[in-house]
Design a protein around this motif. Structure first.
Motif, PDB file in Angstrom:
ATOM      1  N   LEU A 144      23.689  30.051  76.438  1.00 42.60           N
ATOM      2  CA  LEU A 144      24.043  28.661  76.148  1.00 42.60           C
ATOM      3  C   LEU A 144      23.260  28.130  74.955  1.00 42.60           C
ATOM      4  N   ILE A 145      21.964  28.440  74.912  1.00 43.78           N
ATOM      5  CA  ILE A 145      21.158  27.981  73.774  1.00 43.78           C
ATOM      6  C   ILE A 145      21.628  28.643  72.483  1.00 43.78           C
ATOM      7  N   ARG A 146      22.028  29.927  72.554  1.00 47.41           N
ATOM      8  CA  ARG A 146      22.533  30.612  71.368  1.00 47.41           C
ATOM      9  C   ARG A 146      23.824  29.955  70.877  1.00 47.41           C
ATOM     10  N   ASP A 147      24.729  29.602  71.808  1.00 49.26           N
ATOM     11  CA  ASP A 147      25.966  28.935  71.406  1.00 49.26           C
ATOM     12  C   ASP A 147      25.681  27.553  70.809  1.00 49.26           C
ATOM     13  N   GLU A 148      24.721  26.840  71.383  1.00 46.25           N
ATOM     14  CA  GLU A 148      24.361  25.524  70.857  1.00 46.25           C
ATOM     15  C   GLU A 148      23.790  25.647  69.451  1.00 46.25           C
ATOM     16  N   MET A 149      22.941  26.650  69.248  1.00 43.04           N
ATOM     17  CA  MET A 149      22.388  26.880  67.918  1.00 43.04           C
ATOM     18  C   MET A 149      23.487  27.225  66.916  1.00 43.04           C
ATOM     19  N   ARG A 150      24.466  28.016  67.356  1.00 41.20           N
ATOM     20  CA  ARG A 150      25.557  28.391  66.462  1.00 41.20           C
ATOM     21  C   ARG A 150      26.376  27.161  66.056  1.00 41.20           C
ATOM     22  N   ARG A 151      26.624  26.253  66.999  1.00 47.00           N
ATOM     23  CA  ARG A 151      27.381  25.048  66.668  1.00 47.00           C
ATOM     24  C   ARG A 151      26.602  24.160  65.697  1.00 47.00           C
ATOM     25  N   LEU A 152      25.311  24.034  65.899  1.00 44.90           N
ATOM     26  CA  LEU A 152      24.509  23.216  64.984  1.00 44.90           C
ATOM     27  C   LEU A 152      24.457  23.831  63.589  1.00 44.90           C
ATOM     28  N   GLN A 153      24.341  25.140  63.518  1.00 47.98           N
ATOM     29  CA  GLN A 153      24.330  25.793  62.203  1.00 47.98           C
ATOM     30  C   GLN A 153      25.678  25.651  61.499  1.00 47.98           C
ATOM     31  N   GLU A 154      26.763  25.721  62.260  1.00 53.77           N
ATOM     32  CA  GLU A 154      28.087  25.524  61.663  1.00 53.77           C
ATOM     33  C   GLU A 154      28.231  24.095  61.141  1.00 53.77           C
ATOM     34  N   ALA A 155      27.696  23.119  61.900  1.00 52.49           N
ATOM     35  CA  ALA A 155      27.734  21.740  61.429  1.00 52.49           C
ATOM     36  C   ALA A 155      26.933  21.568  60.139  1.00 52.49           C
ATOM     37  N   MET A 156      25.813  22.257  60.026  1.00 55.72           N
ATOM     38  CA  MET A 156      25.028  22.187  58.792  1.00 55.72           C
ATOM     39  C   MET A 156      25.788  22.799  57.621  1.00 55.72           C
ATOM     40  N   ARG A 157      26.479  23.919  57.848  1.00 58.42           N
ATOM     41  CA  ARG A 157      27.248  24.534  56.767  1.00 58.42           C
ATOM     42  C   ARG A 157      28.410  23.645  56.340  1.00 58.42           C
ATOM     43  N   LEU A 158      29.047  22.958  57.291  1.00 61.65           N
ATOM     44  CA  LEU A 158      30.138  22.041  56.936  1.00 61.65           C
ATOM     45  C   LEU A 158      29.638  20.873  56.106  1.00 61.65           C
ATOM     46  N   ARG A 159      28.354  20.560  56.225  1.00 59.27           N
ATOM     47  CA  ARG A 159      27.751  19.508  55.395  1.00 59.27           C
ATOM     48  C   ARG A 159      27.150  20.067  54.118  1.00 59.27           C
ATOM     49  N   ALA A 160      27.613  21.267  53.726  1.00 64.02           N
ATOM     50  CA  ALA A 160      27.230  21.910  52.467  1.00 64.02           C
ATOM     51  C   ALA A 160      25.742  22.247  52.410  1.00 64.02           C
ATOM     52  N   PHE A 161      25.144  22.553  53.555  1.00 63.00           N
ATOM     53  CA  PHE A 161      23.735  22.960  53.543  1.00 63.00           C
ATOM     54  C   PHE A 161      23.624  24.401  53.067  1.00 63.00           C
ATOM     55  N   ARG A 162      22.703  24.641  52.144  1.00 59.80           N
ATOM     56  CA  ARG A 162      22.420  25.971  51.651  1.00 59.80           C
ATOM     57  C   ARG A 162      20.937  26.254  51.845  1.00 59.80           C
ATOM     58  N   PRO A 163      20.593  27.302  52.612  1.00 61.02           N
ATOM     59  CA  PRO A 163      19.165  27.567  52.863  1.00 61.02           C
ATOM     60  C   PRO A 163      18.443  27.976  51.594  1.00 61.02           C
ATOM     61  N   ARG A 164      17.365  27.301  51.328  1.00 55.48           N
ATOM     62  CA  ARG A 164      16.486  27.625  50.205  1.00 55.48           C
ATOM     63  C   ARG A 164      15.050  27.544  50.691  1.00 55.48           C
ATOM     64  N   SER A 165      14.121  27.725  49.786  1.00 57.39           N
ATOM     65  CA  SER A 165      12.705  27.704  50.150  1.00 57.39           C
ATOM     66  C   SER A 165      12.058  26.358  49.849  1.00 57.39           C
ATOM     67  N   GLY A 166      12.857  25.326  49.601  1.00 56.08           N
ATOM     68  CA  GLY A 166      12.303  24.025  49.276  1.00 56.08           C
ATOM     69  C   GLY A 166      11.978  23.204  50.518  1.00 56.08           C
ATOM     70  N   TRP A 167      11.386  22.009  50.244  1.00 55.80           N
ATOM     71  CA  TRP A 167      10.989  21.126  51.331  1.00 55.80           C
ATOM     72  C   TRP A 167      12.186  20.637  52.124  1.00 55.80           C
ATOM     73  N   HIS A 168      13.325  20.403  51.461  1.00 53.86           N
ATOM     74  CA  HIS A 168      14.527  19.910  52.154  1.00 53.86           C
ATOM     75  C   HIS A 168      15.020  20.927  53.182  1.00 53.86           C
ATOM     76  N   SER A 169      14.994  22.220  52.823  1.00 57.07           N
ATOM     77  CA  SER A 169      15.467  23.239  53.755  1.00 57.07           C
ATOM     78  C   SER A 169      14.555  23.331  54.974  1.00 57.07           C
ATOM     79  N   TRP A 170      13.248  23.310  54.757  1.00 58.00           N
ATOM     80  CA  TRP A 170      12.321  23.391  55.886  1.00 58.00           C
ATOM     81  C   TRP A 170      12.451  22.177  56.802  1.00 58.00           C
ATOM     82  N   ARG A 171      12.648  21.002  56.217  1.00 59.48           N
ATOM     83  CA  ARG A 171      12.835  19.806  57.038  1.00 59.48           C
ATOM     84  C   ARG A 171      14.141  19.886  57.820  1.00 59.48           C
ATOM     85  N   SER A 172      15.187  20.422  57.186  1.00 55.34           N
ATOM     86  CA  SER A 172      16.464  20.573  57.894  1.00 55.34           C
ATOM     87  C   SER A 172      16.343  21.551  59.060  1.00 55.34           C
TER      88      SER A 172
END
Length: 236
Positions: A144-172
């Motif tokens: 269940l936690i894995r599915d919840e994490m997958r949904r949250l990550q999909e929501a982040m990708r739909l908001r055009a989130f791109r993982p980087r090494s900056g402060w914004h990515s770590w805060r996200s």
């Protein structure tokens, strides 16, 4: 069927095989343990879990790249400060074979069994109730936690989130972990309310399982004799 039908004896046989395979120190018995596990899969007409093995071998690859260069012994190959020793290579091979054999044995004995049945068998063997409840809760809610994490990550990708090494990515990612914990806590509260509505007492009672059949005792003894034979071969 070669394996015991009684799940309690399967778990005891698996534990005994792990304890007998772990002390192996030579490549021959360790390779024989892997061959025996594959032969049992073939005898049971079960598919070998190659996907799990690939994940395991990828982890063991790190061991192969480091351990042979850190164990002292006669060098097989040397380049500057790096020295590949025969003792290190042999030890790495033995560890890899033992881990592979142990995973195959566990997958064969309990890999296709429902967590609820494993919990009932463990409780019937006398394992403390708290440990059985932790086991069932962990197995049940990791998915269940894995599915919840997958949904949250999909929501982040739909908001055009791109993982980087900056402060914004770590805060996200911090917000992601926080939201996952909040949703997991809310799910736990809903489950607790549902259990109370069903008059759950919070106890995992010891089930009244039938006694193992004589055939189950024989097959369990044969599996333990297999492990004991491998250990005897390794010591002699």
């Amino acid at each position: 069927m070669i394996l015991p039908d009684d799940l309690r004896l399967r778990l005891l046989a698996g534990l005994g095989l792990l304890l007998l395979i772990a002390p192996l120190a030579h490549p021959g018995p360790a390779a024989a343990a892997v061959a025996a596990a594959l032969a049992l899969f073939a005898a049971e007409r079960r598919a070998v879990p190659w996907r799990r093995l690939w994940h395991l071998e990828a982890f063991l690859l790190l061991l192969l790249l480091t351990l042979p260069f850190t164990v002292p012994g006669p060098p097989l190959w040397q380049w500057g400060p790096l020295s590949l020793s025969a003792e290190g290579l042999s030890r790495t091979l033995v560890i890899g074979l033992k881990v592979t054999a142990s995973v195959l044995m566990l997958a064969l004995l309990a890999g296709s069994v429902e967590p609820e049945r494993i919990g009932a068998a463990l409780r019937s063997l006398g394992l403390p109730e708290a440990l059985v409840r932790i086991h069932l809760g962990l197995v049940r809610y990791l998915g269940l936690i894995r599915d919840e994490m997958r949904r949250l990550q999909e929501a982040m990708r739909l908001r055009a989130f791109r993982p980087r090494s900056g402060w914004h990515s770590w805060r996200s990612y911090g917000h992601l972990v926080g939201m996952m914990l909040v949703r997991a806590h809310a799910r736990a509260e809903r489950v607790e309310e549902a259990m109370r509505l069903r008059h759950a007492s919070g106890r995992f009672l010891r089930p009244d399982l039938p006694a193992p059949a004589p055939r189950d005792w024989r097959t369990c003894a044969l599996l333990l004799a297999l492990g004991a034979g491998l250990l005897w071969w390794d010591r002699t």
